[in-house]
Scaffold this motif. Structure first.
Motif, PDB file in Angstrom:
ATOM      1  N   ALA A  75       1.071  -1.170   0.030  1.00 44.71           N
ATOM      2  CA  ALA A  75       0.519   0.276  -0.282  1.00 44.71           C
ATOM      3  C   ALA A  75       1.383   1.044  -0.469  1.00 44.71           C
ATOM      4  O   ALA A  75       2.287   1.181   0.396  1.00 44.71           O
ATOM      5  CB  ALA A  75      -0.881   0.176   0.653  1.00 44.71           C
ATOM      6  N   LEU A  98      -3.846   0.489  -2.918  1.00 46.32           N
ATOM      7  CA  LEU A  98      -3.481  -0.651  -2.109  1.00 46.32           C
ATOM      8  C   LEU A  98      -3.468  -1.625  -2.806  1.00 46.32           C
ATOM      9  O   LEU A  98      -4.507  -1.901  -4.369  1.00 46.32           O
ATOM     10  CB  LEU A  98      -4.398  -1.171  -0.949  1.00 46.32           C
ATOM     11  CG  LEU A  98      -4.534  -2.352  -0.266  1.00 46.32           C
ATOM     12  CD1 LEU A  98      -3.636  -2.928   0.795  1.00 46.32           C
ATOM     13  CD2 LEU A  98      -4.648  -3.748  -0.753  1.00 46.32           C
ATOM     14  N   SER A 152      -4.260  -5.035   4.250  1.00 47.89           N
ATOM     15  CA  SER A 152      -4.215  -3.535   5.125  1.00 47.89           C
ATOM     16  C   SER A 152      -2.165  -4.026   6.326  1.00 47.89           C
ATOM     17  O   SER A 152      -1.283  -3.472   6.472  1.00 47.89           O
ATOM     18  CB  SER A 152      -4.696  -2.799   5.580  1.00 47.89           C
ATOM     19  OG  SER A 152      -5.812  -2.038   4.854  1.00 47.89           O
TER      20      SER A 152
END
Length: 377
Positions: A202, A229, A331
């Motif tokens: 990301a 991302l 993430s």
């Protein structure tokens, strides 16, 4: 929950609520009995447009005896609080995506719903339209053979160009992954099955954005989340898919979703929409458009709540929880550089038979297998 007319209470009357109202007010199987919003005047104005509806506070709405399902259309940061308040009153909950701002909060909501014995559903329901469901039918019927891979791409310059109050898109619970990712990741799970592990990368192009429309035009807002991302999803089926979600581009010519199998490829329409062309390229032959063969025809946002209310619940909490964990793990992997294991799994719901708008508005679903086989005119 199927059979009787379902009383719906809506919490949150922002931009997305108009799309839900357009669908729900056309379907006699549901009746909007109450609305609530932090802006009491906005709630009163909405109630005046809906026959038999009253404006309440959130606390009053979740406790109201005639509310069977709480439709949670608040901003992501409030999703868990509203859902937990409704569950504490024994109400079923259907919410906008994501299920909560964080996976931990979403798991708390799921645990509370299970403990209370109430049903939990969540968007996106775009995957129940004829576009994604026709693609799913093509895969289920073996038109591309064993699926091996897929790619999902969504690129834009950011929502601040058009949204008058875009700040929440750049706070926790926002960003392109949690905002747009649910459509694409849910579609990939529907097509290829649950995910076991992910790897992500990301970046963030800038720390401020400028609002481009509305009364706050020209105002700067801070950016707290990654705005680009890319990730790799390892499905339990053995297929591998890639996702790219970005607020840091301008335009892309990539197909929203492509699925490849040993005997062919599918070009799948935008999962942020309910319909669109599904194109098949078999090993021998050329690209051809498949006629719609599955899904709720002419549907819009809110069809998932109707499906939920009739007892089907294809857009359910378990799917939303699994998708949120996938995105959270992406993430986390982007931050750590380490492949992340996904702890949840999900049963992919049954295919939606090709169902006309007249039928779904009345709470009727076509008989499974009664529609056209994939590709038939």
């Amino acid at each position: 929950m199927g059979g009787a007319v379902i009383g719906v209470g809506i919490v949150g009357l922002g931009v997305i609520s108009e799309q839900y109202l357009a669908t729900l007010l056309s379907a006699p199987i549901v009746r909007i009995v109450a609305v609530a919003d932090l802006d009491a005047e906005r709630a009163r104005s909405a109630a005046e447009r809906i026959p038999g509806c009253r404006a309440l506070t959130t606390g009053e709405l979740v406790a109201a005896a005639d509310v069977d399902v709480v439709l949670n259309l608040t901003i992501p940061a409030a999703h868990a609080d509203v859902a937990l308040a409704a569950i504490s009153q024994g109400k079923a909950v259907y919410g906008e995506k994501p299920l909560a701002a964080t996976f931990a909060e979403a798991a708390e909501v799921m645990d509370a719903a299970n403990a209370a014995g109430v049903r939990l559903g969540a968007a996106p329901d775009t995957v129940l339209g004829t576009g994604l469901q026709t693609a799913r039918a093509a895969i289920d019927h073996g038109l591309i053979g064993r699926p091996t891979s897929a790619a999902a791409t969504w690129v834009s310059a950011g929502h601040e160009a058009w949204h008058p109050h875009p700040g929440f898109y750049y706070r926790e619970g926002g960003g392109p992954l949690l905002d747009m990712g649910p459509y694409y990741v849910t579609a990939l799970v529907q097509l290829l099955g649950p995910v076991e592990a992910v790897s992500g990368a990301a970046s963030r192009s800038r720390d401020e954005r400028v609002i481009g429309s509305g009364p706050r035009s020209g105002e700067s807002i801070r950016v707290d989340v990654d705005t680009h991302l890319t990730g790799i999803l390892h499905h339990a089926s053995g297929a591998i898919s890639t996702v790219t979600m970005s607020f840091d581009g301008v335009r892309s010519t990539a197909s929203p979703i492509e699925v490849h199998g040993v005997e062919g490829s599918l070009d799948v329409p935008d999962p942020n929409l309910f319909d669109g062309e599904v194109r098949l390229h078999p090993r021998e032959g050329e690209w051809r458009v498949l006629e719609p063969s599955a899904g709720y025809a002419d549907s819009g946002r809110g069809i998932g709540l109707i499906d939920f209310s009739t007892g089907e619940g294809r857009a359910d909490g378990a799917m939303a929880l699994h998708v949120l964990e996938i995105m959270s793990a992406l993430s986390a992997s982007a931050r750590s550089g380490v492949r992340e294991i996904v702890s949840t799994t999900v049963h992919v719901p049954s295919l939606v038979p090709l169902t006309s708008a007249r039928d779904w508005r009345a709470g009727r679903t076509a008989v499974p297998g009664a529609g056209r086989p994939p590709g038939a005119a």
